[in-house]
Design an enzyme around this catalytic site. Structure first.
Site, PDB file in Angstrom:
ATOM      1  N   ASP A 110       0.729  -1.706  -0.428  1.00  0.00           N
ATOM      2  CA  ASP A 110      -0.150  -0.177  -0.103  1.00  0.00           C
ATOM      3  C   ASP A 110       0.772   1.474   0.154  1.00  0.00           C
ATOM      4  OD1 ASP A 110      -2.075   1.914   0.245  1.00  0.00           O
ATOM      5  OD2 ASP A 110      -3.000   0.869   1.894  1.00  0.00           O
ATOM      6  N   CYS A 131      -6.005   4.952  -3.687  1.00  0.00           N
ATOM      7  CA  CYS A 131      -5.866   3.622  -2.739  1.00  0.00           C
ATOM      8  C   CYS A 131      -6.814   2.952  -3.633  1.00  0.00           C
ATOM      9  CB  CYS A 131      -5.905   3.327  -1.514  1.00  0.00           C
ATOM     10  SG  CYS A 131      -4.561   4.468  -1.032  1.00  0.00           S
ATOM     11  N   ASP A 146      -0.085  -0.648  -4.863  1.00  0.00           N
ATOM     12  CA  ASP A 146      -1.425  -0.132  -5.407  1.00  0.00           C
ATOM     13  C   ASP A 146      -1.181   1.439  -5.522  1.00  0.00           C
ATOM     14  OD1 ASP A 146      -1.249   1.624  -2.730  1.00  0.00           O
ATOM     15  OD2 ASP A 146      -3.167   1.309  -1.935  1.00  0.00           O
TER      16      ASP A 146
HETATM   17 CA   LIG Z   1      -2.084   3.350  -1.447  1.00  0.00          CA
END
Ligand SMILES: [Ca+2]
Ligand SMILES: [Ca+2]
Length: 475
Positions: free
Chosen positions: A32, A66, A299
């Protein structure tokens, strides 16, 4: 003689086992907010995945926020087709519009796979559904309950197969490590049942607040953030007002702040790098390493001081959209380098092809299996451009969204404010000099029309639009 008979018997037994389990396993590791600057500090990941397989040097996310990126990855669609262009309402939007009913997990289940999702599903999950809700297609589910102010390293709640479990602040509650235990257990069960599996490991690392596992908190303390030429870009007069506004809102991101945050981010990804070692070891011990694809990616990217911006993402600059991607597995030669422009919308159809599953007709992306299994510089049949799109940027006084088109040579971006950006990526790879104001009317009109076509595309018409580079672009 005896050895010969035993060897023959072994081959027979081995064939029987193979017949029961010939479909390859898939391990998909989605970090992430991990950007390319962190990759030199993923030593095991580089050694065990990248060097053992293929590295994609031109891999992009079609939205650097995201939730849009995650939705696109799960369905192989551009954000305007997943209908998720923003982090909020995020999951609720995806669910409400029926998009959660049919994702990669459903295709894989139909092909006989056991599927596990671990970690962050989509922003604000489970808004709009029961807290015990499990998305279709997943037989094993260990997913963070999100919230408006997410800190998902310690003191978080997980939906574990419909049961809500609260984790505390002890070292053993560290989320990346909890995910590691859960995924190993899922893999053990799948291997025991001789079921091919897909483990979708969606760790929170190194998303802010970047909190490392306690055992990594004293490592890498003297690191400096590798500053690119666009760090503290001196002349920002070429940039749209929205970009200047972001800069004003956040203030100048000082070099020392960048170094500090970089250290925390490097520390936070170490637990992911350790997990890769354990996954490979586990597969090897169970004779599954050669029958498993392992993918590592992120992501979205991240910027920290480039273009004089505060730390963040969601923009169309290279730091935000260009992210790492590596894959190892059957048929992929170690050291393979794939240079074609590939994106998160291609991931689901690619995994489906590797697994022998049937991707849905709605998919906008393309399978890139052909480039993994035989090296080709040719991209005659491959896309010439990618659409980059994001809804309202969060945390700015202006409500702004943008759409852009990126090719190997340039990126053109239209903001909702009607401001434009155009960078010559060959001569200005750090995007220091916005040339939009210097383009002639004919070129601007061609670019605008192309973008209109891309942002309304669906499935085959997306793949067609990606090929239609307008003639006569002069810059
Ligand atoms: Ca992210
Ligand atoms: Ca400039």
């Amino acid at each position: 003689m005896l050895i010969g008979v035993l060897a023959g018997l072994f081959v027979v037994v081995q064939r029987a086992v193979n017949a029961r389990n010939t479909s390859p396993n898939i391990i998909f590791i989605l970090t992430d907010d991990l950007d390319l600057s962190l990759m030199p500090y993923m030593e095991n990941t580089n050694r065990l995945i990248g060097e053992q397989g293929a590295t994609l040097t031109n891999y992009f996310v079609t939205s650097s926020a995201c939730c849009p990126s995650r939705a696109s990855t799960l369905r192989g669609q551009y954000p305007h087709n997943t209908t998720v262009l923003e982090n909020s309402p995020g999951f609720e939007q995806f669910y409400k519009n029926g998009k959660d009913e049919n994702t990669l997990a459903v295709w894989m289940k139909e092909a006989g796979y056991s599927n596990s999702f671990l970690g962050k599903y989509m922003n604000l999950y489970p808004a709009g559904v029961e807290r015990s809700y499990v998305s279709p297609g997943w037989s094993d589910w260990h997913v963070f309950l999100g919230g408006p102010s997410e800190n998902l390293y310690f003191a978080y709640t997980m939906n574990e197969n419909g049961r809500l479990v609260r984790y505390q602040k002890k070292a053993e509650d560290y989320s990346t490590d909890v995910i590691r235990e859960r995924v190993i257990s899922f893999m053990e069960k799948s291997i025991w049942w001789k079921s091919p599996f897909m483990a979708y490991i969606s760790v929170y690392a190194p998303h802010g607040p970047s909190i490392p596992a306690p055992r990594h908190s004293q490592m890498f303390l003297d690191m400096e953030y590798p500053k690119s030429p666009s760090f503290h870009e001196a002349d920002m007069s070429d940039k749209p007002l929205i970009i200047s506004d972001l800069r004003k809102t956040g203030g100048l991101f000082e070099e020392e702040e960048a170094n500090q945050l970089f250290i925390q981010r490097v520390q936070t990804i170490q637990s992911v790098d350790e997990m890769v070692v354990d996954l490979v070891k586990m597969l090897e011990e169970n004779g599954q390493l050669e029958n498993t694809y392992i993918i590592f990616t992120s992501d979205n990217g991240f910027h920290m001081g480039e273009h004089s911006l505060p730390s963040g993402k969601m923009l169309a600059y290279e730091e935000d959209i260009h992210v790492p991607f590596m894959i190892r597995g059957p048929g992929i030669q170690p050291g393979t380098v794939v240079t074609q422009m590939i994106a998160n919308i291609d991931v689901a159809p690619t995994i489906a092809e590797l697994a022998g599953a049937q991707a849905a007709d709605y998919v906008d992306g393309r399978s890139f299996v052909q480039y993994l299994k035989s090296v080709s510089e040719s991209d005659a049949d491959w896309r010439k451009a990618l659409l980059i799109e994001t809804g309202n940027l969060v945390g700015t006084s202006h409500v702004v969204s943008y759409r852009g088109v990126r090719t190997d040579k340039f990126i053109y971006v239209e903001y909702e404010s009607d401001e434009l950006e155009f960078y010559d990526l060959v001569n200005d790879p750090y995007e220091m000099d916005n040339l939009a104001g210097k383009l002639d009317a004919e070129t601007l009109s061609a670019l605008h029309n192309w973008l209109e076509e891309l942002k309304a595309c669906e499935a085959q018409s997306c793949r067609d639009a990606e090929m239609n580079v307008p003639e006569g672009i002069k810059y």
